[in-house]
Design an enzyme around this catalytic site. Sequence first.
Site, PDB file in Angstrom:
ATOM      1  N   GLU A  54       0.843  -1.204   0.000  1.00  0.00           N
ATOM      2  CA  GLU A  54       0.000   0.000   0.000  1.00  0.00           C
ATOM      3  C   GLU A  54       0.874   1.249   0.000  1.00  0.00           C
ATOM      4  O   GLU A  54       0.676   2.142  -0.790  1.00  0.00           O
ATOM      5  CB  GLU A  54      -0.909   0.010   1.232  1.00  0.00           C
ATOM      6  CG  GLU A  54      -2.005  -1.025   1.189  1.00  0.00           C
ATOM      7  CD  GLU A  54      -3.061  -0.740   0.138  1.00  0.00           C
ATOM      8  OE1 GLU A  54      -3.296   0.436  -0.182  1.00  0.00           O
ATOM      9  OE2 GLU A  54      -3.645  -1.715  -0.380  1.00  0.00           O
ATOM     10  N   ARG A  93       9.343   1.371   6.565  1.00  0.00           N
ATOM     11  CA  ARG A  93       8.093   0.733   6.976  1.00  0.00           C
ATOM     12  C   ARG A  93       7.267   0.435   5.726  1.00  0.00           C
ATOM     13  O   ARG A  93       6.968   1.338   4.942  1.00  0.00           O
ATOM     14  CB  ARG A  93       7.332   1.661   7.916  1.00  0.00           C
ATOM     15  CG  ARG A  93       6.135   1.010   8.546  1.00  0.00           C
ATOM     16  CD  ARG A  93       5.581   1.865   9.665  1.00  0.00           C
ATOM     17  NE  ARG A  93       6.460   1.924  10.825  1.00  0.00           N
ATOM     18  CZ  ARG A  93       6.496   2.960  11.676  1.00  0.00           C
ATOM     19  NH1 ARG A  93       5.721   4.006  11.486  1.00  0.00           N
ATOM     20  NH2 ARG A  93       7.318   2.937  12.708  1.00  0.00           N
ATOM     21  N   LYS A 128       3.190  -8.463  20.837  1.00  0.00           N
ATOM     22  CA  LYS A 128       3.667  -7.991  22.148  1.00  0.00           C
ATOM     23  C   LYS A 128       2.484  -8.003  23.122  1.00  0.00           C
ATOM     24  O   LYS A 128       1.328  -7.926  22.686  1.00  0.00           O
ATOM     25  CB  LYS A 128       4.200  -6.564  22.002  1.00  0.00           C
ATOM     26  CG  LYS A 128       5.581  -6.512  21.376  1.00  0.00           C
ATOM     27  CD  LYS A 128       6.238  -5.169  21.633  1.00  0.00           C
ATOM     28  CE  LYS A 128       7.696  -5.223  21.307  1.00  0.00           C
ATOM     29  NZ  LYS A 128       8.378  -3.934  21.507  1.00  0.00           N
ATOM     30  N   GLU A 155      16.500  -1.174   9.464  1.00  0.00           N
ATOM     31  CA  GLU A 155      15.381  -1.885  10.102  1.00  0.00           C
ATOM     32  C   GLU A 155      14.178  -1.808   9.162  1.00  0.00           C
ATOM     33  O   GLU A 155      13.802  -0.715   8.729  1.00  0.00           O
ATOM     34  CB  GLU A 155      15.020  -1.256  11.444  1.00  0.00           C
ATOM     35  CG  GLU A 155      13.920  -2.064  12.135  1.00  0.00           C
ATOM     36  CD  GLU A 155      13.349  -1.373  13.372  1.00  0.00           C
ATOM     37  OE1 GLU A 155      13.459  -1.941  14.452  1.00  0.00           O
ATOM     38  OE2 GLU A 155      12.776  -0.270  13.227  1.00  0.00           O
TER      39      GLU A 155
HETATM   40  P1  0O2 Z   1      10.894   4.822  16.409  1.00  0.00           P
HETATM   41  O1  0O2 Z   1      10.717   6.266  16.655  1.00  0.00           O
HETATM   42  O2  0O2 Z   1       9.742   4.205  15.660  1.00  0.00           O
HETATM   43  O3  0O2 Z   1      12.208   4.456  15.828  1.00  0.00           O
HETATM   44  P2  0O2 Z   1      15.688  -1.602  20.312  1.00  0.00           P
HETATM   45  O4  0O2 Z   1      15.223  -0.606  21.350  1.00  0.00           O
HETATM   46  O5  0O2 Z   1      15.302  -1.191  18.905  1.00  0.00           O
HETATM   47  O6  0O2 Z   1      17.130  -1.929  20.401  1.00  0.00           O
HETATM   48  P3  0O2 Z   1      13.551  -3.403  20.735  1.00  0.00           P
HETATM   49  O7  0O2 Z   1      12.724  -2.496  21.571  1.00  0.00           O
HETATM   50  O8  0O2 Z   1      13.590  -4.848  21.131  1.00  0.00           O
HETATM   51  O9  0O2 Z   1      15.041  -2.960  20.647  1.00  0.00           O
HETATM   52  O10 0O2 Z   1      13.117  -3.284  19.247  1.00  0.00           O
HETATM   53  P4  0O2 Z   1      11.761  -3.746  18.567  1.00  0.00           P
HETATM   54  O11 0O2 Z   1      10.883  -4.502  19.473  1.00  0.00           O
HETATM   55  O12 0O2 Z   1      12.186  -4.429  17.301  1.00  0.00           O
HETATM   56  O13 0O2 Z   1      11.057  -2.346  18.277  1.00  0.00           O
HETATM   57  C1  0O2 Z   1      11.665  -1.369  17.505  1.00  0.00           C
HETATM   58  C2  0O2 Z   1      10.647  -0.454  16.872  1.00  0.00           C
HETATM   59  O14 0O2 Z   1       9.394  -1.114  16.652  1.00  0.00           O
HETATM   60  C3  0O2 Z   1      10.274   0.772  17.695  1.00  0.00           C
HETATM   61  O15 0O2 Z   1      11.222   1.774  17.444  1.00  0.00           O
HETATM   62  C4  0O2 Z   1       8.884   1.122  17.156  1.00  0.00           C
HETATM   63  O16 0O2 Z   1       8.987   1.780  15.882  1.00  0.00           O
HETATM   64  C5  0O2 Z   1       8.289  -0.246  16.912  1.00  0.00           C
HETATM   65  N1  0O2 Z   1       7.599  -0.757  18.096  1.00  0.00           N
HETATM   66  C6  0O2 Z   1       7.997  -1.751  18.909  1.00  0.00           C
HETATM   67  N2  0O2 Z   1       7.112  -1.977  19.885  1.00  0.00           N
HETATM   68  C7  0O2 Z   1       6.102  -1.092  19.699  1.00  0.00           C
HETATM   69  C8  0O2 Z   1       4.888  -0.841  20.405  1.00  0.00           C
HETATM   70  O17 0O2 Z   1       4.549  -1.461  21.402  1.00  0.00           O
HETATM   71  N3  0O2 Z   1       4.093   0.165  19.913  1.00  0.00           N
HETATM   72  C9  0O2 Z   1       4.428   0.883  18.800  1.00  0.00           C
HETATM   73  N4  0O2 Z   1       3.580   1.843  18.402  1.00  0.00           N
HETATM   74  N5  0O2 Z   1       5.590   0.672  18.135  1.00  0.00           N
HETATM   75  C10 0O2 Z   1       6.414  -0.312  18.573  1.00  0.00           C
HETATM   76  P5  0O2 Z   1      11.505   2.943  18.470  1.00  0.00           P
HETATM   77  O18 0O2 Z   1      12.975   3.152  18.501  1.00  0.00           O
HETATM   78  O19 0O2 Z   1      10.835   2.678  19.784  1.00  0.00           O
HETATM   79  O20 0O2 Z   1      10.829   4.197  17.875  1.00  0.00           O
END
Ligand code: 0O2
Length: 248
Positions: A54, A93, A128, A155
């Site tokens: 999309e 994304r 999650k 990523e």
């Molecule tokens: P942004 O601003 O989007 O970049 P890490 O902290 O990356 O080393 P983690 O937390 O295990 O390790 O990484 P994970 O689970 O792969 O998540 C990374 C990203 O996924 C986040 O980036 C968010 O973009 C998204 N994400 C993960 N969990 C959630 C959630 O519960 N809600 C939402 N809305 N997004 C989520 P950042 O860096 O947090 O933020």
Amino acid sequence: MSSNQALDLKLLKKFKNELTRFMMLYQFGIDELNTKIDILKQEFQYIHNYSPIEHVKSRIKSPESILKKVQRKNLDLSLPSIKENIKDIAGIRITCSFISDIFEISRMLENQSDIEVVEKKDYINHPKPNGYQSLHLIVKIPVFMSNGIENVYVEVQIRTIGMDFWASLEHKIYYKFDNEVPAYLSKELKNAADTVAMLDKKMEVLHEEIRKLDSDDDIENELNLLNASGQKLNIPMALLESLSKDKE
Ligand code: 0O2
């Protein structure tokens, strides 16, 4: 200006240039991956006759957010350490129509010989606890610079429209309440995530049903049309017959 101040400024300028080049690498990584995704999208459209993607969005993490993460993870504040330990400086994304598209696109990316998947998190089969769903890949991709190859991490988050809708709202709520989301809202969010998951599954079933209805008649009607970059070109039947004879 004293000679010391001039030296400091010169040094700061040097670091700024290094940092700019460092950040550019990630933009190049994103550009390369975006081209690959665009090719996959067009090929998929040709094979399956619909677009699985999309939209695609990309972002580079701001130096401020990188610094916060360095501090949070207690990392060394040097570019090589940041490059090796922070793997989401470049982010892409991909929003898809159906759940099966997510895994298909992921598989197609994983099969590319110059892409190395170093990490995969399947929050679709294993959401999650808050309900977050998405497929995350950390890929390593070579960037060809003037003085050699630099490998950068990107990523890639792949999700459906529903999952994306949910995640952006949850993100807003999370920030609004400064990480302290009231229990009743967390519960509502989890309910909404379950509804999204149910809807995605229903849409997948409908999608499959529609695909089954694609009759041989449609294939015949499309036989003499060639789709190249969105342009439909007529193929003379004589050419098609001659080519198929060669293959016999
Ligand atoms: P942004 O601003 O989007 O970049 P890490 O902290 O990356 O080393 P983690 O937390 O295990 O390790 O990484 P994970 O689970 O792969 O998540 C990374 C990203 O996924 C986040 O980036 C968010 O973009 C998204 N994400 C993960 N969990 C959630 C959630 O519960 N809600 C939402 N809305 N997004 C989520 P950042 O860096 O947090 O933020």
